[in-house]
Write an enzyme that holds these catalytic residues in place. Sequence first.
Site, short mmCIF file in Angstrom:
data_model
loop_
_atom_site.label_atom_id
_atom_site.label_comp_id
_atom_site.label_asym_id
_atom_site.label_seq_id
_atom_site.Cartn_x
_atom_site.Cartn_y
_atom_site.Cartn_z
N MET A 99 -30.37 5.56 -19.50
CA MET A 99 -30.68 4.36 -20.27
C MET A 99 -30.36 3.10 -19.46
O MET A 99 -29.42 3.08 -18.68
CB MET A 99 -29.82 4.33 -21.55
N CYS A 100 -31.11 2.08 -19.74
CA CYS A 100 -30.90 0.81 -19.06
C CYS A 100 -29.82 0.02 -19.81
O CYS A 100 -29.34 0.43 -20.85
CB CYS A 100 -32.19 0.01 -19.06
N GLU A 101 -29.47 -1.12 -19.26
CA GLU A 101 -28.57 -2.02 -19.99
C GLU A 101 -29.12 -3.45 -19.97
O GLU A 101 -29.79 -3.85 -19.02
CB GLU A 101 -27.16 -1.99 -19.39
N ASN A 154 -34.38 -1.98 -23.55
CA ASN A 154 -33.56 -0.80 -23.31
C ASN A 154 -33.98 0.25 -24.32
O ASN A 154 -34.04 -0.03 -25.52
CB ASN A 154 -32.06 -1.17 -23.46
#
Lengths: 270, 270
Positions: free
Chosen positions: A1-3, A108
């Site tokens: 996952m991105c932030e 995200n």
Amino acid sequence: MCELLGMSANVPTDICFSLTGFLHRGGGTGPHRDGWGIAFYEEGGYRDFRDPHPSVDSPIARLIRDYPIKSHVVISHIRQANVGGVRLANTHPFTREMWGRQWCYAHNGQLKGWEALGLPFYAPVGSTDSEHAFCWLMGELRQRFPTPPAQPERLWEALHELCEHLRTLGVFNLLLSDGYYLYCFCSTKLAHITRRAPFGKAQLSDIEMVVDFIEHTTCHDVVSVIATEPLTDNERWCRMEPGEMLVWRHGEIQARYVSRMTAEAPLVSK
Amino acid sequence: MCELLGMSANVPTDICFSLTGFLHRGGGTGPHRDGWGIAFYEEGGYRDFRDPHPSVDSPIARLIRDYPIKSHVVISHIRQANVGGVRLANTHPFTREMWGRQWCYAHNGQLKGWEALGLPFYAPVGSTDSEHAFCWLMGELRQRFPTPPAQPERLWEALHELCEHLRTLGVFNLLLSDGYYLYCFCSTKLAHITRRAPFGKAQLSDIEMVVDFIEHTTCHDVVSVIATEPLTDNERWCRMEPGEMLVWRHGEIQARYVSRMTAEAPLVSK
């Protein structure tokens, strides 16, 4: 996952402190090695910096940390790729012009069935679900509002409805801005903090670093930071609810929308 | 007047040498102190860097010179403001997305009556004649070609015709790219040079610096540089004619259009 990392402030403010902890996650304390980007709305315009390399050892990231750019609104993103390869065209934030304003977007999460979202005006350059959803979102807004609505609340309601629809397709945490407002939509995970007088000290979670905001502020400053995960460990961050959208202006919450959708009966069908 | 710099190459190439001389003109040997910008089309996407400060002492310019970004197409601009204040939103190059491609544009010159140019799709963010003309140009192309034409020559002819129209409004030297082709239109001043094997040495005009390209190239490399004024003083640059448009691809001229307009009878009326 991105932030995600966002900032809204009532005075031009640099985001160097928060960014130091955040970018350290990009291949340092976090697994987000697949690129990073940051967008600034300054007094005189908009610019962004993007790099498909890990932020922790990016020379552009170093420049941004060492060369404080002061702005009212910032959007930043560190990427852990899922849909779309690791390359510049897939690196957030994404930008499109609507009504003579630069709209900036970072996402995200991960969506399903996003390929079916129609694109009347804007088309993705890269191959991510995120950029496709952005182009759909902007196209829908532009179709509903060929010019900016006189009452901005009408736009905000439409945006909330569209975000709720995207949430039915998967995880959709969003930061979006046109330079005036910063919009945050929480699907699963977003937290925020507002700093104002009396200012205190803050201690980053990801790296040994303390800042005493009183040395860098006046008593009128209001600076809010929004992030996927709290960036400091000695302050109280507020976690958003699923389906909640906040509209920020000058560091303050201008409007708040909550979900009218339940797990059993989504508002908008797939 | 502003100055333009472009590059088209058949292999990812850094433009550090040419840029060193060019950016030195931005407040150093030249009067262009009102900002600068550069756009790179890399293998994996598009990015630009813009700064409203003189390039000669810009930390972002220093980064770009020291951190070689290799690309097939580059567009750069140093600004001496006429229409529109010195601020980021008025700093070239400008970008808009069409057909899922980032189009990048920089202009040298000054136009009259540009406010009357209609804007069906794209709207300027800043207040320059340049960005207005860009938005008009892209809007016209998009109206004529809702999708990319199967024969690119149809697009090139339309672009040449639109540039010729803008030339009737004043001075319109242009660099434009979609990442595949680099388009150069000469209204008053543009020169180009193509470097290929056998490579030699080049001496910058604006600063004491020599490069021996043989150390940085293979025998298959073809690299063309386009600039308002020649950047080296020991090589032979080719000056373009008023009304001439060149289409570059991989460092080579793919097509050339010359003016069919005479001073007495402009092709397109004002």
